[in-house]
Write a protein that holds these residues in place. Structure first.
Motif, short mmCIF file in Angstrom:
data_model
loop_
_atom_site.label_atom_id
_atom_site.label_comp_id
_atom_site.label_asym_id
_atom_site.label_seq_id
_atom_site.Cartn_x
_atom_site.Cartn_y
_atom_site.Cartn_z
N ASN A 345 1.39 -4.55 4.93
CA ASN A 345 1.79 -5.56 3.96
C ASN A 345 2.13 -4.86 2.64
O ASN A 345 1.68 -3.74 2.37
CB ASN A 345 0.67 -6.57 3.73
CG ASN A 345 0.50 -7.50 4.92
OD1 ASN A 345 1.24 -7.43 5.90
ND2 ASN A 345 -0.48 -8.37 4.85
N VAL A 346 2.89 -5.53 1.80
CA VAL A 346 3.36 -4.88 0.58
C VAL A 346 2.21 -4.51 -0.35
O VAL A 346 2.29 -3.52 -1.09
CB VAL A 346 4.38 -5.80 -0.16
CG1 VAL A 346 3.70 -6.98 -0.83
CG2 VAL A 346 5.18 -4.98 -1.16
N SER A 347 1.10 -5.26 -0.32
CA SER A 347 -0.02 -4.95 -1.21
C SER A 347 -0.57 -3.55 -0.97
O SER A 347 -0.97 -2.85 -1.92
CB SER A 347 -1.14 -5.98 -1.03
OG SER A 347 -1.65 -5.93 0.29
N THR A 348 -0.57 -3.10 0.28
CA THR A 348 -1.09 -1.76 0.60
C THR A 348 -0.22 -0.69 -0.03
O THR A 348 -0.72 0.30 -0.58
CB THR A 348 -1.15 -1.56 2.12
OG1 THR A 348 -1.95 -2.58 2.70
CG2 THR A 348 -1.74 -0.20 2.47
N VAL A 349 1.09 -0.88 0.01
CA VAL A 349 2.01 0.08 -0.60
C VAL A 349 1.83 0.09 -2.12
O VAL A 349 1.76 1.15 -2.75
CB VAL A 349 3.46 -0.26 -0.24
CG1 VAL A 349 4.42 0.76 -0.84
CG2 VAL A 349 3.65 -0.33 1.28
N LEU A 350 1.72 -1.09 -2.70
CA LEU A 350 1.58 -1.18 -4.16
C LEU A 350 0.25 -0.62 -4.63
O LEU A 350 0.18 0.01 -5.70
CB LEU A 350 1.73 -2.64 -4.60
CG LEU A 350 3.08 -3.29 -4.28
CD1 LEU A 350 3.10 -4.73 -4.79
CD2 LEU A 350 4.24 -2.50 -4.87
N GLU A 351 -0.81 -0.82 -3.86
CA GLU A 351 -2.12 -0.28 -4.24
C GLU A 351 -2.09 1.25 -4.25
O GLU A 351 -2.77 1.88 -5.07
CB GLU A 351 -3.20 -0.80 -3.29
CG GLU A 351 -3.59 -2.25 -3.58
CD GLU A 351 -4.41 -2.87 -2.47
OE1 GLU A 351 -4.92 -2.12 -1.62
OE2 GLU A 351 -4.53 -4.11 -2.46
N MET A 352 -1.31 1.85 -3.34
CA MET A 352 -1.18 3.30 -3.36
C MET A 352 -0.54 3.76 -4.67
O MET A 352 -0.98 4.73 -5.29
CB MET A 352 -0.32 3.75 -2.18
CG MET A 352 -0.94 3.51 -0.81
SD MET A 352 -2.33 4.61 -0.51
CE MET A 352 -1.45 6.14 -0.26
#
Length: 372
Positions: A345-352
């Motif tokens: 999900n996009v949240s995982t990419v953004l959290e990185m």
């Protein structure tokens, strides 16, 4: 680079004490491991992946010009490794994930596209049933069981020249097999226009808007040409990637196998494997790259190589079908490096990205706000 146990390397990068070569090895190992998106890997499979990774590094060391990274996500290889290894049930080391700061979320893209036939009929491929979905001028168009589009010449009809267009929206990707058995992977927000019979006037010619990876069937009597808005690529049979999005500052053509000629008006360049042609302001320059890294997208991986925040967010926008809004003061030219699965999900990419402490994100519906 000295050959080491991959577990050793992953443990080193997890602590933050690693070299650029060790980070490269970790990224490539994870890339190879994720190619088939399996949920479990035997020790035999892990050893096989490691062997391929070392072979790839050995092959490319004499070809590539290694850049010093300007800025990397802290412990990026370890973070990427942990995400994959936890999913796969492999415990090489522990990973403490940050508390998520993003309340809303967006699902990743999916397999899907729209086929527009010569008569104007549009077929939404995600809704089409498996089997033959169209037939025109002796050409059969079939949707295979694994969701790919396959063209076949059923009759020897030289008039099979109707133009078709395969297009993906934001958040879609698709695979197409042409009548000559050439294969095309179409990335999100892209379109490919071609003759249904592929051969026309002694050529095999397609028009690309966006990004696609091509595996072209060999046919020395019929050159294959990929035309974009600003350049053309001519091949006889080879594997290459073209990135020609209209909202990107350049057009990039990357060669994996064989030979291609990239031209723009009166100028042109011949590429060798692991070379990339970059077209900016009508000028073509060529540089050495790791070509496998350039096509990570088709195998389900975001791989950023010293890439600006603006570029990264454009890629996220296309794959997750979101709009991106930058707040005042955000450094859109800041460079980042690293990799992560496109199936998160996009949240995982953004959290990185947030783990750098340089940038924050807020998701509202299908809009992502980028803040300092």
């Amino acid at each position: 680079m000295e050959k080491k146990n991959i577990k050793e390397i992953l443990e080193k990068v997890q602590t933050g004490d690693f070299t650029a070569e060790e980070e490269m090895a970790a990224k490539r190992w994870l890339f190879q491991l994720n190619r088939n998106k399996e949920l479990y890997h035997s020790q035999e499979r892990l050893d096989e992946v490691s062997d391929k990774m070392w072979a790839s590094i050995a092959e490319s060391q004499n070809k590539l010009v290694q850049k010093k990274s300007i800025r990397l996500w802290p412990r990026i290889a370890a973070a990427v490794a942990a995400i994959f290894l936890i999913v796969l049930g492999i415990t090489f080391f522990s990973y403490q994930r940050q508390q998520p700061t993003l309340v809303q979320d967006v699902l990743p893209g999916r397999v899907g596209a729209t086929l527009t036939l010569a008569n104007g009929k549009k077929i939404t491929l995600s809704e089409a049933t498996t089997g033959e979905i169209a037939k025109e001028s002796g050409i059969s168009v079939t949707k295979s069981a694994d969701g790919q589009l396959v063209y076949e010449i059923k009759e020897n009809d030289k008039l099979a020249g109707g133009t078709n267009t395969l297009s993906t929206s934001k958040g879609e990707t698709y695979i197409l097999t042409l009548p000559d058995k050439s294969k095309v992977w179409l990335n999100a927000a892209s379109s490919l226009t071609y003759s249904a019979g592929i051969h026309k006037d002694g050529l095999r010619k397609v028009k690309l808007d966006g990004e696609a990876y091509f595996e072209i069937a060999k046919d020395k009597d019929h050159p294959f040409i990929v035309q974009t808005a600003t350049q053309q690529v001519e091949v006889l049979g080879t594997h290459f990637n073209v990135n020609s999005y209209s909202n990107e500052p350049d057009v990039r053509t990357t060669l994996l196998e064989g030979s291609v000629k990239v031209s723009n008006g009166a100028t042109g360049s011949i590429l060798k494997p692991n070379q990339q042609a970059i077209l900016i302001d009508h000028k073509i320059t060529v540089k050495n790259v790791n070509a496998e890294d350039e096509i990570a997208w088709k195998d389900g991986v975001f791989l950023f190589q010293d890439e600006s925040l603006a570029n990264i967010m454009r890629r996220i926008s296309r794959w997750y079908n979101v709009d991106v809004v930058f707040a005042d003061g955000v450094n859109q030219n800041q460079l980042y490096g690293g990799g992560i699965s496109r199936y998160n999900n996009v949240s995982t990419v953004l959290e990185m990205l947030e783990s750098t402490k340089d940038v924050r994100f807020k998701i509202e519906g299908r809009r992502i706000f980028v803040m300092k």
